[in-house]
Design a protein around this motif. Structure first.
Motif, PDB file in Angstrom:
ATOM      1  N   SER A   1       0.900  -1.287  -0.421  1.00 43.62           N
ATOM      2  CA  SER A   1       0.444  -0.075   0.065  1.00 43.62           C
ATOM      3  C   SER A   1       0.900   1.490  -0.130  1.00 43.62           C
ATOM      4  CB  SER A   1      -0.742   0.163   1.275  1.00 43.62           C
ATOM      5  OG  SER A   1      -1.725  -1.359   1.165  1.00 43.62           O
ATOM      6  N   SER A   2       2.139   0.967   0.619  1.00 44.86           N
ATOM      7  CA  SER A   2       2.415   2.232   0.942  1.00 44.86           C
ATOM      8  C   SER A   2       3.692   3.160  -0.080  1.00 44.86           C
ATOM      9  CB  SER A   2       3.680   2.185   1.420  1.00 44.86           C
ATOM     10  OG  SER A   2       3.809   2.005   3.038  1.00 44.86           O
ATOM     11  N   THR A   3       3.422   2.024  -1.833  1.00 45.57           N
ATOM     12  CA  THR A   3       4.346   2.630  -2.716  1.00 45.57           C
ATOM     13  C   THR A   3       3.122   3.705  -3.066  1.00 45.57           C
ATOM     14  OG1 THR A   3       3.485   1.086  -3.702  1.00 45.57           O
ATOM     15  CG2 THR A   3       5.481   1.195  -2.918  1.00 45.57           C
ATOM     16  N   THR A   4       2.190   2.992  -3.800  1.00 44.85           N
ATOM     17  CA  THR A   4       1.131   4.604  -4.458  1.00 44.85           C
ATOM     18  C   THR A   4       0.494   4.642  -3.350  1.00 44.85           C
ATOM     19  OG1 THR A   4       0.758   2.413  -6.243  1.00 44.85           O
ATOM     20  CG2 THR A   4      -1.179   3.124  -6.475  1.00 44.85           C
ATOM     21  N   GLY A   5      -0.065   4.618  -2.386  1.00 43.93           N
ATOM     22  CA  GLY A   5      -0.054   5.885  -0.717  1.00 43.93           C
ATOM     23  C   GLY A   5       0.538   7.103  -1.245  1.00 43.93           C
ATOM     24  N   VAL A   6       1.498   6.620  -0.999  1.00 48.16           N
ATOM     25  CA  VAL A   6       2.207   7.815  -1.715  1.00 48.16           C
ATOM     26  C   VAL A   6       1.631   8.499  -2.840  1.00 48.16           C
ATOM     27  CG1 VAL A   6       5.136   9.295  -2.022  1.00 48.16           C
ATOM     28  CG2 VAL A   6       4.194   7.437  -0.254  1.00 48.16           C
ATOM     29  N   ILE A   7       1.781   7.566  -3.530  1.00 44.73           N
ATOM     30  CA  ILE A   7       1.563   8.895  -4.585  1.00 44.73           C
ATOM     31  C   ILE A   7      -0.025   9.405  -4.681  1.00 44.73           C
ATOM     32  CG2 ILE A   7       0.886   8.295  -7.577  1.00 44.73           C
ATOM     33  CD1 ILE A   7       2.942   6.416  -7.387  1.00 44.73           C
ATOM     34  N   ALA A   8      -0.821   8.675  -4.166  1.00 43.93           N
ATOM     35  CA  ALA A   8      -2.150   9.356  -4.219  1.00 43.93           C
ATOM     36  C   ALA A   8      -2.253  10.509  -2.862  1.00 43.93           C
ATOM     37  CB  ALA A   8      -3.072   8.138  -3.070  1.00 43.93           C
ATOM     38  N   LEU A   9      -1.712  10.718  -2.380  1.00 45.36           N
ATOM     39  CA  LEU A   9      -1.260  11.639  -1.214  1.00 45.36           C
ATOM     40  C   LEU A   9      -1.289  12.779  -1.964  1.00 45.36           C
ATOM     41  CD1 LEU A   9      -1.668  12.637   1.588  1.00 45.36           C
ATOM     42  CD2 LEU A   9       1.202  12.145   1.639  1.00 45.36           C
ATOM     43  N   GLY A  10      -0.429  12.565  -3.296  1.00 46.69           N
ATOM     44  CA  GLY A  10       0.304  14.442  -4.373  1.00 46.69           C
ATOM     45  C   GLY A  10      -1.370  14.263  -4.571  1.00 46.69           C
ATOM     46  N   VAL A  11      -1.895  13.443  -4.897  1.00 49.94           N
ATOM     47  CA  VAL A  11      -3.517  13.119  -5.677  1.00 49.94           C
ATOM     48  C   VAL A  11      -4.558  13.827  -5.032  1.00 49.94           C
ATOM     49  CG1 VAL A  11      -5.514  12.507  -6.667  1.00 49.94           C
ATOM     50  CG2 VAL A  11      -2.829  11.919  -7.343  1.00 49.94           C
ATOM     51  N   VAL A  12      -3.825  14.395  -4.062  1.00 47.78           N
ATOM     52  CA  VAL A  12      -5.323  14.344  -2.422  1.00 47.78           C
ATOM     53  C   VAL A  12      -4.822  16.078  -3.623  1.00 47.78           C
ATOM     54  CG1 VAL A  12      -5.627  15.163  -0.688  1.00 47.78           C
ATOM     55  CG2 VAL A  12      -5.116  12.780  -1.524  1.00 47.78           C
ATOM     56  N   CYS A  13      -3.407  16.664  -3.205  1.00 44.40           N
ATOM     57  CA  CYS A  13      -3.064  17.907  -3.495  1.00 44.40           C
ATOM     58  C   CYS A  13      -3.987  18.151  -4.138  1.00 44.40           C
ATOM     59  CB  CYS A  13      -1.648  17.911  -2.858  1.00 44.40           C
ATOM     60  SG  CYS A  13      -0.973  17.466  -1.425  1.00 44.40           S
ATOM     61  N   ILE A  14      -3.737  17.857  -5.611  1.00 45.78           N
ATOM     62  CA  ILE A  14      -3.670  18.406  -6.718  1.00 45.78           C
ATOM     63  C   ILE A  14      -5.648  18.426  -6.851  1.00 45.78           C
ATOM     64  CG2 ILE A  14      -4.275  16.481  -7.960  1.00 45.78           C
ATOM     65  CD1 ILE A  14      -2.517  20.015  -8.711  1.00 45.78           C
ATOM     66  N   LEU A  15      -6.205  17.314  -6.304  1.00 46.80           N
ATOM     67  CA  LEU A  15      -7.963  17.707  -6.241  1.00 46.80           C
ATOM     68  C   LEU A  15      -8.393  18.775  -5.589  1.00 46.80           C
ATOM     69  CD1 LEU A  15      -8.990  13.631  -6.365  1.00 46.80           C
ATOM     70  CD2 LEU A  15      -8.795  15.539  -7.981  1.00 46.80           C
ATOM     71  N   MET A  16      -7.209  19.052  -4.514  1.00 49.33           N
ATOM     72  CA  MET A  16      -8.352  19.983  -3.769  1.00 49.33           C
ATOM     73  C   MET A  16      -8.164  21.522  -3.814  1.00 49.33           C
ATOM     74  SD  MET A  16      -8.673  19.123  -0.377  1.00 49.33           S
ATOM     75  CE  MET A  16      -8.547  20.473   0.775  1.00 49.33           C
ATOM     76  N   VAL A  17      -7.513  21.601  -5.306  1.00 46.44           N
ATOM     77  CA  VAL A  17      -7.459  23.116  -5.651  1.00 46.44           C
ATOM     78  C   VAL A  17      -8.382  23.085  -7.393  1.00 46.44           C
ATOM     79  CG1 VAL A  17      -5.896  24.141  -4.895  1.00 46.44           C
ATOM     80  CG2 VAL A  17      -5.740  22.201  -6.959  1.00 46.44           C
ATOM     81  N   GLY A  18      -9.297  21.700  -6.781  1.00 42.26           N
ATOM     82  CA  GLY A  18     -10.159  21.146  -8.151  1.00 42.26           C
ATOM     83  C   GLY A  18      -9.372  20.964  -9.604  1.00 42.26           C
ATOM     84  N   GLU A  19      -8.268  20.489  -9.608  1.00 41.53           N
ATOM     85  CA  GLU A  19      -7.691  19.988 -10.727  1.00 41.53           C
ATOM     86  C   GLU A  19      -6.812  18.448 -11.068  1.00 41.53           C
ATOM     87  OE1 GLU A  19      -7.324  22.075 -13.068  1.00 41.53           O
ATOM     88  OE2 GLU A  19      -8.630  23.903 -11.967  1.00 41.53           O
ATOM     89  N   ILE A  20      -6.412  18.781 -11.595  1.00 44.50           N
ATOM     90  CA  ILE A  20      -6.181  17.200 -11.319  1.00 44.50           C
ATOM     91  C   ILE A  20      -4.654  16.778 -12.692  1.00 44.50           C
ATOM     92  CG2 ILE A  20      -7.136  16.663 -14.005  1.00 44.50           C
ATOM     93  CD1 ILE A  20      -7.142  13.641 -11.565  1.00 44.50           C
ATOM     94  N   ASP A  21      -3.764  15.337 -11.834  1.00 47.53           N
ATOM     95  CA  ASP A  21      -2.913  14.925 -13.106  1.00 47.53           C
ATOM     96  C   ASP A  21      -3.106  13.589 -13.087  1.00 47.53           C
ATOM     97  OD1 ASP A  21      -0.493  14.176 -13.154  1.00 47.53           O
ATOM     98  OD2 ASP A  21       0.440  15.819 -12.023  1.00 47.53           O
ATOM     99  N   LEU A  22      -3.230  13.459 -14.659  1.00 49.21           N
ATOM    100  CA  LEU A  22      -2.998  12.501 -15.135  1.00 49.21           C
ATOM    101  C   LEU A  22      -1.736  11.740 -15.654  1.00 49.21           C
ATOM    102  CD1 LEU A  22      -5.791  13.201 -17.723  1.00 49.21           C
ATOM    103  CD2 LEU A  22      -5.758  11.392 -15.940  1.00 49.21           C
ATOM    104  N   SER A  23      -0.692  12.158 -14.929  1.00 51.02           N
ATOM    105  CA  SER A  23       0.624  11.618 -15.399  1.00 51.02           C
ATOM    106  C   SER A  23       1.282  11.505 -14.139  1.00 51.02           C
ATOM    107  CB  SER A  23       1.888  12.821 -15.637  1.00 51.02           C
ATOM    108  OG  SER A  23       1.773  13.826 -14.910  1.00 51.02           O
ATOM    109  N   VAL A  24       1.279  11.048 -13.223  1.00 47.18           N
ATOM    110  CA  VAL A  24       1.513  10.621 -11.457  1.00 47.18           C
ATOM    111  C   VAL A  24       2.485   9.069 -11.941  1.00 47.18           C
ATOM    112  CG1 VAL A  24      -0.051  12.288 -10.025  1.00 47.18           C
ATOM    113  CG2 VAL A  24      -0.812   9.814 -10.391  1.00 47.18           C
ATOM    114  N   GLY A  25       1.898   8.387 -12.630  1.00 45.65           N
ATOM    115  CA  GLY A  25       2.206   7.042 -12.659  1.00 45.65           C
ATOM    116  C   GLY A  25       3.368   7.124 -13.541  1.00 45.65           C
TER     117      GLY A  25
END
Length: 413
Positions: A74-98
């Motif tokens: 869970s830890s590896t993808t979880g860290v990436i998901a934590l970054g996604v939370v930040c970008i979703l908070m401002v109403g945007e998206i990042d499709l390139s995190v993978g």
């Protein structure tokens, strides 16, 4: 009367307010649910159902060894998901995190193994590269008005090309076994005594946080949470986590990699809830124009969100390379993108912006990894994992939409 004209609080006032805090806790929770503020309730209920079903179908699911492996994964993808939370908070998206995570793992392997860099410098270079990618997205968004969906989709392809380029014809790089990075990714767990001490420290920190909140509300003349309520919450929290730690210690113990993930979650939660930056993130996600008129540096906050998202994606890629002891062309591909974004949304972060929590990444990735682990133990097709995960994601978005509609209706009422 005091000098400022406000009546001082006596012990009777405090006692009445303490009683109100105890009696009103469940009432307040019910009011929040009715108003559409469900918090983490849906995902906790869903996780309980998932664990119950898989445990009934295969008693190995909740064994200590399987849960330890689940936390590692869970830890590896979880860290990436934590970054996604930040970008979703401002109403945007990042499709390139993978792709960014795969590029970071390839960069670490190339600099460390092929170029002979110290592993620490190689990791820092990978994180810096992730930050630069995020800064490019922010510049395209702030200066050119390019939608984040488009810029990050283009970045997905461009960064994937960079990953393939630096790996060259070999296609993969094996990381040295026995190195501390690989040991963290595959073997190292917290010593048992230390795990119990860390849990106790977390319980004390929770009590101290509640006590500070109580003191602030008393000074402001507001109804404070009761001392008994604060203490019970801290004791229950500590007892549950101590039991979890003891159960995991029956096997290998709590993975250090998961502790890194949890530390990042706690730090991000503090930043989002207790700092001016975090409040600005929420304000921009809720209403960008209102935030601008309130004097918030909207462009700077967007830049920080993009950079942080990409940097955490790069860190997730480094941890993934440590977990697999290799960097390859397949790193960051497949369902990494899907799982990172889905984890943030399933955990409770709104796709509409302005609402979410760092703990969304933690809860969401545990849900997704539980589904994957359970189906693997049942020896079922991966196609089922995709369908079930997609269904859970759809339910999470529906719940978010209904909760948002309920909040709007409650606000108009």
């Amino acid at each position: 009367m005091s000098g400022d004209g406000a009546a001082p609080l006596d012990r009777a006032d405090i006692r009445v307010r303490d009683d109100a805090g105890l009696v009103g806790a469940l009432r307040g929770f019910a009011d929040r649910v009715r108003s559409g503020d469900l918090g983490s309730l849906p995902v906790v209920v869903g996780l309980a159902i998932i664990w119950t079903v898989f445990q009934v179908l295969n008693p190995v699911f909740l064994s200590s060894n399987n849960l330890v492996n689940l936390l590692f994964d869970s830890s590896t993808t979880g860290v990436i998901a934590l970054g996604v939370v930040c970008i979703l908070m401002v109403g945007e998206i990042d499709l390139s995190v993978g792709s960014v995570s795969g590029f970071a793992s390839a960069l670490v392997g190339t600099l460390w193994v092929n170029q002979g860099w110290p592993v620490g410098f190689a990791i820092l270079a990978a994180l810096a590269a992730g930050g630069v990618i995020g800064a490019v997205y922010a510049a395209l968004f702030n200066r050119l008005g390019m939608p984040s969906f488009v810029s990050t989709l283009a970045g997905l392809l461009a960064v994937l090309g960079l990953q393939l380029f630096i790996l060259g014809n070999t296609g993969s790089i094996n990381l040295p076994y026995g190195s501390w990075l690989v040991d963290v990714g595959q073997l190292l767990t917290v010593p048992h005594v230390l795990s119990y001490l860390l849990v106790a420290a977390a319980g004390l920190a929770l009590f101290a946080s509640g006590w500070r909140t109580r003191m602030r509300r008393l000074r402001a003349g507001l109804t404070p949470p009761s001392v008994a309520g604060i203490a019970v919450r801290a004791v229950v929290f500590t007892a549950v986590l101590e039991a979890v730690a003891a159960y995991l210690n029956a096997a290998r113990g709590v993975p250090w990699m998961f502790c890194i993930f949890v530390a990042l979650v706690v730090g991000m939660d503090y930043a989002l809830r207790r700092t001016r930056w975090g409040r600005a993130m929420t304000a921009i996600g809720g209403n960008r124009e209102a935030a601008r008129r309130a004097g918030i540096n909207v462009g700077g906050i967007y830049t920080s969100a993009f950079v942080l998202c990409a940097a955490l994606a790069a860190l997730g890629g480094v941890l993934s390379a440590a977990r697999l002891a290799s960097a390859s062309q397949q790193a960051g591909t497949g369902d990494v993108n899907l799982n990172a974004i889905a984890a943030a949304v399933i955990g409770g972060t709104s796709l509409f912006g302005g609402r979410g929590s760092a703990y969304s990444a933690l809860l969401g990735i545990i849900v997704i990894q539980s589904i994957s682990s359970g189906l693997t133990l049942l020896d079922l097709s991966s196609s089922l994992r995709y369908m079930i995960t997609g269904g859970v994601l759809a339910i999470a978005v529906i719940v978010d939409s209904l909760a948002r509609r309920s909040r709007l209706s409650h606000g108009r009422g």
